[in-house]
Design an enzyme around this catalytic site. Structure first.
Site, PDB file in Angstrom:
ATOM      1  N   ASP A 139      65.405  54.559  79.997  1.00  0.00           N
ATOM      2  CA  ASP A 139      64.090  54.987  79.534  1.00  0.00           C
ATOM      3  C   ASP A 139      63.999  54.836  78.014  1.00  0.00           C
ATOM      4  O   ASP A 139      65.016  54.831  77.313  1.00  0.00           O
ATOM      5  CB  ASP A 139      63.829  56.445  79.907  1.00  0.00           C
ATOM      6  CG  ASP A 139      63.785  56.663  81.414  1.00  0.00           C
ATOM      7  OD1 ASP A 139      63.551  55.680  82.139  1.00  0.00           O
ATOM      8  OD2 ASP A 139      63.974  57.808  81.848  1.00  0.00           O
ATOM      9  N   LYS A 140      62.787  54.769  77.517  1.00  0.00           N
ATOM     10  CA  LYS A 140      62.534  54.570  76.086  1.00  0.00           C
ATOM     11  C   LYS A 140      63.355  55.507  75.206  1.00  0.00           C
ATOM     12  O   LYS A 140      63.942  55.092  74.214  1.00  0.00           O
ATOM     13  CB  LYS A 140      61.041  54.765  75.809  1.00  0.00           C
ATOM     14  CG  LYS A 140      60.655  54.712  74.351  1.00  0.00           C
ATOM     15  CD  LYS A 140      59.176  54.999  74.167  1.00  0.00           C
ATOM     16  CE  LYS A 140      58.784  55.030  72.704  1.00  0.00           C
ATOM     17  NZ  LYS A 140      57.354  55.356  72.510  1.00  0.00           N
TER      18      LYS A 140
END
EC number: 5.4.99.-
Length: 325
Positions: A139-140
């Protein structure tokens, strides 16, 4: 000159009853929902050999979906001079330590500035490998280790190893609440029924298995280590929220700040201001796709999690643990 693409996927049983436009959005994640819908309406999508142009067509599971379309040159991914923290590299693979606030793959809302764009600049030949060699994603705002394939052969073998659960991925996290012991979560994960950007535990989801163990107790938090058997989107975050122990800083999955009683102003503010999910991919182990040698890599815990852990530890030492769980 346009780039011709032809991609094939099989509808999963967990997608039973979905509209075709929803199903292909989950299958072909390299493209935005709007672009996929345009292609669908233009007759670029077939199901079991028959062209389908109605987005509301229902899928039952098991259908073979073929996407045949064109990407104009300006829509292709661009190489960008973005620094990468490379832990290891040889002719076949690369292992990177991804920082926070770094998206892995271009998509809706993030057309560039991603790990993929950085990989194309660092090693231009990786453009010949599907998804620029990306085997799995983070994820970011999740930090830590990712393996990237530099050749099609390496990518094929690594993807197969991932599917056979032969790649070991271990994470460190800080969870909200006092966890009594480690365990295993085996609950299917699928798209959230109303919040379409989020995932959830749902009976119609895909199988997902997470192992976890307690590394350290704090007064209102627990430091844990986790291992993934499967790699669903947001898997650790969803499973920990399901256990009612969401990750510190993970507002999307219910990680509201929990302040220990009589905590100092400094600790209180640190907890409230921790602005990402406290999750780090700390260890990666797998067989090298070409040499067959077992390789293992470690990434140090990032500074924000180290400082938070030290603050929670000091708070616990000052006030003592409440033995009532």
């Amino acid at each position: 000159m346009a780039q011709q693409i032809e991609l094939t996927q099989t509808v999963q049983d967990s997608q039973l009853g979905q509209r075709l436009d929803q199903a292909i959005a989950e299958m072909f994640t390299d493209f935005s929902r709007s672009r996929l819908k345009e292609w669908l309406l233009a007759g670029k999508v077939s199901m079991d050999g028959q062209v389908v142009t109605k987005p509301r067509t229902k899928v039952m599971g098991g259908e073979v979906i073929v996407l045949q379309a064109e990407l104009e040159d300006e829509e292709r991914w661009e190489a960008q001079d973005i620094p990468l923290n490379i832990v290891y590299e040889d002719d076949d693979i690369m292992v990177i330590n991804k920082p926070r606030d770094f998206v892995v793959h271009p998509g809706a809302g993030t057309p560039d500035g991603t790990v993929l764009n950085a990989l194309l600049h660092h090693y231009p030949d990786i453009a010949e490998v599907p998804r620029a060699g990306i085997v799995h994603r983070l994820d970011k705002d999740t930090t830590g280790l990712m393996v990237v394939a530099k050749t099609v052969r390496s990518q094929t073998r690594l993807v197969r190893a991932l599917q056979k659960r032969k790649i070991t991925r271990e994470y460190e996290a800080i969870a909200i609440g006092r966890m009594t012991a480690g365990g295993r979560v085996e609950e299917p994960i699928g798209r959230h029924s109303t919040k379409r950007t989020l995932m959830a535990v749902t009976p119609t989801g895909k199988p997902a298995v997470t192992h976890y163990r307690v590394a350290e107790h704090f007064r209102e938090h627990t430091r844990i280590r986790l291992r993934l058997e499967t790699g669903r989107t947001h898997q650790i975050r969803v499973h920990m929220a399901y256990l009612q122990h969401p990750l510190l800083g993970d507002i999307a999955y219910g990680g509201r700040a929990r302040i220990p009683r009589e905590a100092s102003v400094e600790v209180t503010e640190m907890i409230r201001q921790f602005d990402r999910q406290a999750l780090h991919a700390a260890m990666l182990r797998f067989e090298h796709p070409v040499t067959g040698e077992e390789v293992e890599f470690h990434a140090p815990i990032p500074d924000d999690m180290v400082v938070m852990t030290e603050a929670l530890r000091a708070d616990t030492e000052l006030h003592g643990l409440n033995d009532e769980f």
